[in-house]
Design a protein around this motif. Structure first.
Motif, PDB file in Angstrom:
ATOM      1  N   THR A 186       0.829  -1.208   0.000  1.00 27.37           N
ATOM      2  CA  THR A 186       0.000   0.000   0.000  1.00 27.37           C
ATOM      3  C   THR A 186       0.863   1.258   0.000  1.00 27.37           C
ATOM      4  O   THR A 186       0.574   2.221  -0.716  1.00 27.37           O
ATOM      5  CB  THR A 186      -0.942   0.011   1.212  1.00 27.37           C
ATOM      6  OG1 THR A 186      -1.769  -1.156   1.189  1.00 27.37           O
ATOM      7  CG2 THR A 186      -1.832   1.245   1.201  1.00 27.37           C
ATOM      8  N   VAL A 189       2.321   1.686  -3.537  1.00 23.90           N
ATOM      9  CA  VAL A 189       1.324   2.172  -4.497  1.00 23.90           C
ATOM     10  C   VAL A 189       0.981   3.635  -4.224  1.00 23.90           C
ATOM     11  O   VAL A 189       0.917   4.462  -5.142  1.00 23.90           O
ATOM     12  CB  VAL A 189       0.054   1.298  -4.452  1.00 23.90           C
ATOM     13  CG1 VAL A 189      -1.044   1.903  -5.318  1.00 23.90           C
ATOM     14  CG2 VAL A 189       0.366  -0.122  -4.916  1.00 23.90           C
ATOM     15  N   PHE A 190       0.766   3.970  -2.947  1.00 17.17           N
ATOM     16  CA  PHE A 190       0.397   5.350  -2.591  1.00 17.17           C
ATOM     17  C   PHE A 190       1.504   6.318  -2.985  1.00 17.17           C
ATOM     18  O   PHE A 190       1.251   7.372  -3.590  1.00 17.17           O
ATOM     19  CB  PHE A 190       0.125   5.432  -1.084  1.00 17.17           C
ATOM     20  CG  PHE A 190      -0.486   6.738  -0.657  1.00 17.17           C
ATOM     21  CD1 PHE A 190      -1.856   6.859  -0.503  1.00 17.17           C
ATOM     22  CD2 PHE A 190       0.306   7.850  -0.395  1.00 17.17           C
ATOM     23  CE1 PHE A 190      -2.428   8.062  -0.107  1.00 17.17           C
ATOM     24  CE2 PHE A 190      -0.249   9.048   0.005  1.00 17.17           C
ATOM     25  CZ  PHE A 190      -1.632   9.157   0.145  1.00 17.17           C
ATOM     26  N   GLY A 192       3.867   5.806  -5.162  1.00 22.93           N
ATOM     27  CA  GLY A 192       4.015   5.807  -6.610  1.00 22.93           C
ATOM     28  C   GLY A 192       3.025   6.724  -7.298  1.00 22.93           C
ATOM     29  O   GLY A 192       3.353   7.387  -8.296  1.00 22.93           O
ATOM     30  N   ILE A 193       1.815   6.781  -6.768  1.00 24.81           N
ATOM     31  CA  ILE A 193       0.781   7.622  -7.383  1.00 24.81           C
ATOM     32  C   ILE A 193       0.883   9.070  -6.937  1.00 24.81           C
ATOM     33  O   ILE A 193       0.888   9.996  -7.760  1.00 24.81           O
ATOM     34  CB  ILE A 193      -0.625   7.072  -7.046  1.00 24.81           C
ATOM     35  CG1 ILE A 193      -0.818   5.684  -7.665  1.00 24.81           C
ATOM     36  CG2 ILE A 193      -1.716   8.028  -7.550  1.00 24.81           C
ATOM     37  CD1 ILE A 193      -2.110   5.001  -7.248  1.00 24.81           C
ATOM     38  N   PHE A 194       0.973   9.286  -5.620  1.00 20.68           N
ATOM     39  CA  PHE A 194       0.852  10.645  -5.086  1.00 20.68           C
ATOM     40  C   PHE A 194       2.200  11.345  -4.876  1.00 20.68           C
ATOM     41  O   PHE A 194       2.213  12.530  -4.534  1.00 20.68           O
ATOM     42  CB  PHE A 194       0.081  10.614  -3.766  1.00 20.68           C
ATOM     43  CG  PHE A 194      -1.361  10.225  -3.940  1.00 20.68           C
ATOM     44  CD1 PHE A 194      -2.298  11.136  -4.403  1.00 20.68           C
ATOM     45  CD2 PHE A 194      -1.772   8.928  -3.660  1.00 20.68           C
ATOM     46  CE1 PHE A 194      -3.622  10.774  -4.580  1.00 20.68           C
ATOM     47  CE2 PHE A 194      -3.095   8.548  -3.828  1.00 20.68           C
ATOM     48  CZ  PHE A 194      -4.025   9.478  -4.295  1.00 20.68           C
ATOM     49  N   HIS A 196       4.176  12.257  -7.111  1.00 18.84           N
ATOM     50  CA  HIS A 196       4.246  13.310  -8.128  1.00 18.84           C
ATOM     51  C   HIS A 196       3.502  14.572  -7.686  1.00 18.84           C
ATOM     52  O   HIS A 196       3.927  15.693  -7.975  1.00 18.84           O
ATOM     53  CB  HIS A 196       3.665  12.799  -9.452  1.00 18.84           C
ATOM     54  CG  HIS A 196       3.595  13.842 -10.523  1.00 18.84           C
ATOM     55  ND1 HIS A 196       4.708  14.277 -11.213  1.00 18.84           N
ATOM     56  CD2 HIS A 196       2.539  14.555 -11.014  1.00 18.84           C
ATOM     57  CE1 HIS A 196       4.343  15.196 -12.094  1.00 18.84           C
ATOM     58  NE2 HIS A 196       3.034  15.388 -11.990  1.00 18.84           N
ATOM     59  N   PHE A 204       5.504   9.559 -11.933  1.00 19.89           N
ATOM     60  CA  PHE A 204       4.614   8.550 -11.374  1.00 19.89           C
ATOM     61  C   PHE A 204       5.353   7.205 -11.322  1.00 19.89           C
ATOM     62  O   PHE A 204       6.009   6.796 -12.286  1.00 19.89           O
ATOM     63  CB  PHE A 204       3.355   8.400 -12.232  1.00 19.89           C
ATOM     64  CG  PHE A 204       2.397   9.558 -12.101  1.00 19.89           C
ATOM     65  CD1 PHE A 204       1.612   9.699 -10.962  1.00 19.89           C
ATOM     66  CD2 PHE A 204       2.287  10.507 -13.100  1.00 19.89           C
ATOM     67  CE1 PHE A 204       0.724  10.753 -10.830  1.00 19.89           C
ATOM     68  CE2 PHE A 204       1.405  11.575 -12.988  1.00 19.89           C
ATOM     69  CZ  PHE A 204       0.622  11.704 -11.847  1.00 19.89           C
ATOM     70  N   PHE A 205       5.241   6.538 -10.194  1.00 24.99           N
ATOM     71  CA  PHE A 205       5.843   5.224  -9.957  1.00 24.99           C
ATOM     72  C   PHE A 205       7.350   5.236 -10.262  1.00 24.99           C
ATOM     73  O   PHE A 205       7.883   4.312 -10.879  1.00 24.99           O
ATOM     74  CB  PHE A 205       5.133   4.144 -10.771  1.00 24.99           C
ATOM     75  CG  PHE A 205       3.758   3.838 -10.255  1.00 24.99           C
ATOM     76  CD1 PHE A 205       3.577   3.025  -9.151  1.00 24.99           C
ATOM     77  CD2 PHE A 205       2.635   4.396 -10.868  1.00 24.99           C
ATOM     78  CE1 PHE A 205       2.303   2.756  -8.659  1.00 24.99           C
ATOM     79  CE2 PHE A 205       1.362   4.134 -10.380  1.00 24.99           C
ATOM     80  CZ  PHE A 205       1.184   3.310  -9.270  1.00 24.99           C
ATOM     81  N   ASP A 206       8.014   6.285  -9.812  1.00 23.20           N
ATOM     82  CA  ASP A 206       9.471   6.362  -9.938  1.00 23.20           C
ATOM     83  C   ASP A 206      10.094   5.294  -9.035  1.00 23.20           C
ATOM     84  O   ASP A 206       9.913   5.328  -7.811  1.00 23.20           O
ATOM     85  CB  ASP A 206       9.951   7.750  -9.523  1.00 23.20           C
ATOM     86  CG  ASP A 206      11.451   7.910  -9.692  1.00 23.20           C
ATOM     87  OD1 ASP A 206      12.199   7.243  -8.955  1.00 23.20           O
ATOM     88  OD2 ASP A 206      11.868   8.698 -10.562  1.00 23.20           O
TER      89      ASP A 206
END
Length: 292
Positions: A186, A189-190, A192-194, A196, A204-206
């Motif tokens: 979690t 994912v969080f 990776g999305i936020f 940015h 995103f998802f660096d």
């Protein structure tokens, strides 16, 4: 509890290797204080003395691993007293505490003594943790974070040492992957999305950015050794997944949009408080009362 104590030894040994004699003294002080205070309290209250169950040892050792190596020893002792008396014993002892005692004590110390509890020194140089650098827009070395040769608390720096202990607990059947796995995924994912939105320079998802967040800030120590605490985590399988997701979202919120670069301690404690509600909504219905 004995198995957990053994599993914490690799992280403890690396912490002593990384930070020296001061780290060893802190671990001894927090652990011994927790055991002695529990014995004295139970003796004074005419209760059975339960220090042989190793729960006080685990509490003291976990608190020590969550302390900066430069913090005064009396502060570690005060934290152990708070953990055992306030968080654990006043609520009925082992099995009755509503939050993880070690994390409760750490948050108490951070609020009360913010300066010493957020001052980190590595190799004689005072500076921010890698997550602090990351939040300031600086570049961090994820390989150094993985190895643990970075500033931080005594037990949080080496992901490798923590994973060794976690694998031991899994093989011994003490914990499983539901809570820590859901928590870590979690967060990934969080972030990776936020990530940015918190920093437009981050894609995103660096992968480097996500790796830094997974290796830093005590996430691994918290996920494997504190979020899995039997007393303060859900007993239902669905509840454990929901619990892991809640901790992951809170950790991401605190790190990316809060004032601190960390967030694991508060995320776990807040989730501890929500566990009764989680269990209420995820408890299966018994056969004959709507259950299959």
């Amino acid at each position: 509890m004995l198995m957990v104590t053994i599993a914490l030894l690799p992280a403890s040994a690396f912490g002593v290797y990384n930070f020296g004699i001061q780290a060893l003294l802190m671990l001894i002080v927090t652990t011994v204080t927790a055991v002695v205070v529990e014995a004295i309290y139970e003796k004074a209250m005419k209760k059975p003395v339960t220090v042989k169950d190793f729960s006080a040892v685990v509490t003291g050792l976990l608190l020590g691993l969550n302390m900066p190596p430069t913090a005064p020893l009396w502060m570690g002792a005060l934290g152990s007293i708070f953990a055992i008396i306030i968080v654990k014993q006043l609520f009925g002892g082992l099995g009755q505490n509503f939050m993880n005692p070690a994390l409760g004590a750490r948050c108490f110390l951070v609020i009360s003594f913010t300066g010493p509890m957020t001052r980190f020194v590595y190799d004689g140089v005072t500076g921010p943790t890698p997550l602090g650098q990351l939040k300031a827009g600086e570049v961090v070395d994820t390989m150094e974070m993985l190895k643990g040769t970075i500033p931080g608390t005594i037990g949080e720096t080496s992901v490798i040492a923590i994973i060794i202990g976690a694998v031991f607990l899994i093989l011994m059947g003490v914990i499983d992957l539901r809570i820590p796995g859901t928590y870590i995924v979690t967060v990934a994912v969080f972030v990776g999305i936020f990530g940015h939105f918190a920093n437009p320079d981050i894609a995103f998802f660096d992968p480097t950015y996500i790796t830094a967040h997974l290796c830093g800030g005590g996430l691994m120590l918290g996920a494997w050794f504190m979020a899995t605490d039997y007393v303060t985590s859900p007993i239902t399988k669905k509840g454990q997944y929901l619990y892991g997701i809640l901790m992951g979202v809170l950790t991401g919120l605190f790190r990316l949009f809060g004032g601190s670069a960390e967030g694991v301690s508060y995320a776990i404690i807040i989730s501890n408080l929500v566990v009764p509600l989680i269990e209420r909504v995820t408890l299966p219905k018994p056969f004959g009362k709507g259950g299959e």
